[in-house]
Design an enzyme around this catalytic site. Structure first.
Site, PDB file in Angstrom:
ATOM      1  N   HIS A 101     -37.317 -29.422  64.258  1.00  0.00           N
ATOM      2  CA  HIS A 101     -38.398 -29.180  65.211  1.00  0.00           C
ATOM      3  C   HIS A 101     -38.041 -28.179  66.304  1.00  0.00           C
ATOM      4  CE1 HIS A 101     -42.334 -31.426  66.480  1.00  0.00           C
ATOM      5  NE2 HIS A 101     -42.487 -30.126  66.443  1.00  0.00           N
ATOM      6  N   ASP A 124     -45.990 -36.642  66.449  1.00  0.00           N
ATOM      7  CA  ASP A 124     -44.548 -36.872  66.386  1.00  0.00           C
ATOM      8  C   ASP A 124     -44.222 -38.281  66.886  1.00  0.00           C
ATOM      9  OD1 ASP A 124     -41.727 -36.572  66.504  1.00  0.00           O
ATOM     10  OD2 ASP A 124     -41.883 -34.525  67.231  1.00  0.00           O
ATOM     11  N   HIS A 126     -41.529 -38.702  68.455  1.00  0.00           N
ATOM     12  CA  HIS A 126     -40.735 -38.396  69.638  1.00  0.00           C
ATOM     13  C   HIS A 126     -41.490 -37.444  70.572  1.00  0.00           C
ATOM     14  CE1 HIS A 126     -38.062 -39.170  66.149  1.00  0.00           C
ATOM     15  NE2 HIS A 126     -37.410 -39.926  67.019  1.00  0.00           N
ATOM     16  N   ASP A 128     -39.846 -35.019  72.331  1.00  0.00           N
ATOM     17  CA  ASP A 128     -39.143 -33.719  72.305  1.00  0.00           C
ATOM     18  C   ASP A 128     -39.196 -33.043  73.670  1.00  0.00           C
ATOM     19  OD1 ASP A 128     -38.563 -34.234  69.687  1.00  0.00           O
ATOM     20  OD2 ASP A 128     -40.109 -32.936  68.864  1.00  0.00           O
ATOM     21  N   HIS A 141     -33.449 -29.924  68.696  1.00  0.00           N
ATOM     22  CA  HIS A 141     -34.744 -30.323  68.119  1.00  0.00           C
ATOM     23  C   HIS A 141     -35.417 -31.412  68.945  1.00  0.00           C
ATOM     24  CE1 HIS A 141     -33.705 -34.031  65.349  1.00  0.00           C
ATOM     25  NE2 HIS A 141     -33.055 -34.093  66.480  1.00  0.00           N
ATOM     26  N   ASP A 228     -44.608 -33.133  63.028  1.00  0.00           N
ATOM     27  CA  ASP A 228     -43.307 -33.615  62.583  1.00  0.00           C
ATOM     28  C   ASP A 228     -43.561 -34.766  61.616  1.00  0.00           C
ATOM     29  OD1 ASP A 228     -40.821 -34.993  62.388  1.00  0.00           O
ATOM     30  OD2 ASP A 228     -40.199 -34.237  64.350  1.00  0.00           O
ATOM     31  N   ASP A 230     -41.855 -37.147  60.856  1.00  0.00           N
ATOM     32  CA  ASP A 230     -41.428 -38.475  61.302  1.00  0.00           C
ATOM     33  C   ASP A 230     -42.480 -39.150  62.178  1.00  0.00           C
ATOM     34  OD1 ASP A 230     -41.059 -37.780  64.055  1.00  0.00           O
ATOM     35  OD2 ASP A 230     -38.950 -37.322  63.757  1.00  0.00           O
ATOM     36  N   GLU A 273     -39.375 -30.902  59.812  1.00  0.00           N
ATOM     37  CA  GLU A 273     -38.467 -32.042  59.637  1.00  0.00           C
ATOM     38  C   GLU A 273     -38.554 -32.699  58.263  1.00  0.00           C
ATOM     39  OE1 GLU A 273     -36.025 -32.867  61.583  1.00  0.00           O
ATOM     40  OE2 GLU A 273     -36.492 -31.997  63.550  1.00  0.00           O
TER      41      GLU A 273
END
Length: 301
Positions: A101, A124, A126, A128, A141, A228, A230, A273
């Site tokens: 990412h 996402d 997360h 980030d 990332h 992303d 994830d 990712e």
């Protein structure tokens, strides 16, 4: 969103610690991304992959300012920024295949200069939103959204020779369920709109997407989707480097993409990712390609 699409692959795994995500662009192509888009009567220009220089052993050991592979990440993102900038100038829709990412730094650097108020949907698990001061790992990332806000190492924030790239009030994070303390503080300080899994569970994905689209349409002149894999639950997308259980479902994600297609608000996108080394028979890349189909207008009838 029916304009020509330019695909740019960024086979980089230097923004994080687990090898394999550099094969993400190949996995997405192998899963039929180009064929899927062409089935939707979209003209696709596959520009291939940006070459990535790997660090020497000495460089890898001597991470600068708690930032791993800083020089190489900057070099790759500068190249990506230039390519994305050029494609927008030609009138094409930039679609970037990651890679980790951290490549969003280059995507946003090349895209944002073409908009007064670029919106960002950060799909996402997360936030980030770390910097070298708050990152537990030093993995870049986990920093691209902060960098794009002008927060972090000046060599990262000044890629493409300007900063910031985006405004906090133009960001919507969807699917968050793993935020570091520094990220939580920044979200509160900057007033960044976040739909965590808690909100998605309570409100439902239709209401979340309606609110997100309305929120961004009122104040932006373009919207970049940074997806992303994830963000999805690991049962749906096992081939990612930082899986977090309790994520978005396959159908919730398709609905989100379908609603973005109906809103006709997305002006650039990236899918990141995908790590085929950690995957099950390329399941994650296949899921990503299916989501691309929905984003670009594929319908059941």
């Amino acid at each position: 969103m029916k304009k020509d699409i330019s695909i740019i692959g960024v086979p980089m795994d230097l923004g994080q610690s687990r090898r394999g995500v550099d094969m993400g662009p190949s996995a997405l192509r192998y899963a039929g991304a180009i064929e899927k888009l062409e089935e939707l009567d979209i003209k696709v220009h596959d520009l291939g992959d940006i070459p990535i220089n790997r660090p020497s052993v000495e460089q890898a050991i001597n991470a600068e300012n708690n930032l791993k592979n800083l020089d190489q990440v900057i070099e790759a993102n500068e190249k990506l920024s230039e390519m994305v900038d050029k494609e927008i100038q030609t009138g094409n829709f930039p679609l970037v295949f990651g890679g980790d990412h951290s490549i969003a730094i280059g995507s946003l650097a090349g895209i944002s200069k073409h908009y007064e108020n670029l919106g960002v949907i950060w799909y996402d698990a997360h936030g980030d939103l770390n910097s070298e001061d708050t990152s537990p790992s030093g993995n870049i990332h986990g920093m691209p959204l902060a960098v794009s806000l002008g927060i972090g190492h000046d060599r990262l924030t000044n890629i493409a020779a300007y900063t910031p790239k985006i405004k906090p009030e133009n960001i919507v994070i969807i699917g968050a369920r793993s935020l570091d303390p520094g990220e939580k503080g920044l979200i509160k300080e900057k007033g960044i709109k976040v739909f965590s899994m808690h909100e998605i569970d309570r409100m439902g994905m239709p209401a979340v997407m309606e609110e997100a689209i309305k929120y961004l349409k009122e104040k932006t002149d373009g919207v970049h989707l940074s997806l992303d894999l994830d963000g999805l639950d690991p049962s749906e997308a096992p081939g990612v480097g930082t899986p977090v259980i309790g994520g978005l479902s396959y159908r919730e994600s398709h609905l989100a993409m379908e609603m973005l297609a109906e809103a006709e608000c997305i002006t650039s996108a990236e899918f990141v990712e995908v790590n085929p080394i950690l995957d099950e028979k390329n399941k994650t890349a296949t899921t990503a390609v299916a989501l691309m189909g929905s984003l670009f207008g594929e319908k059941l009838k």
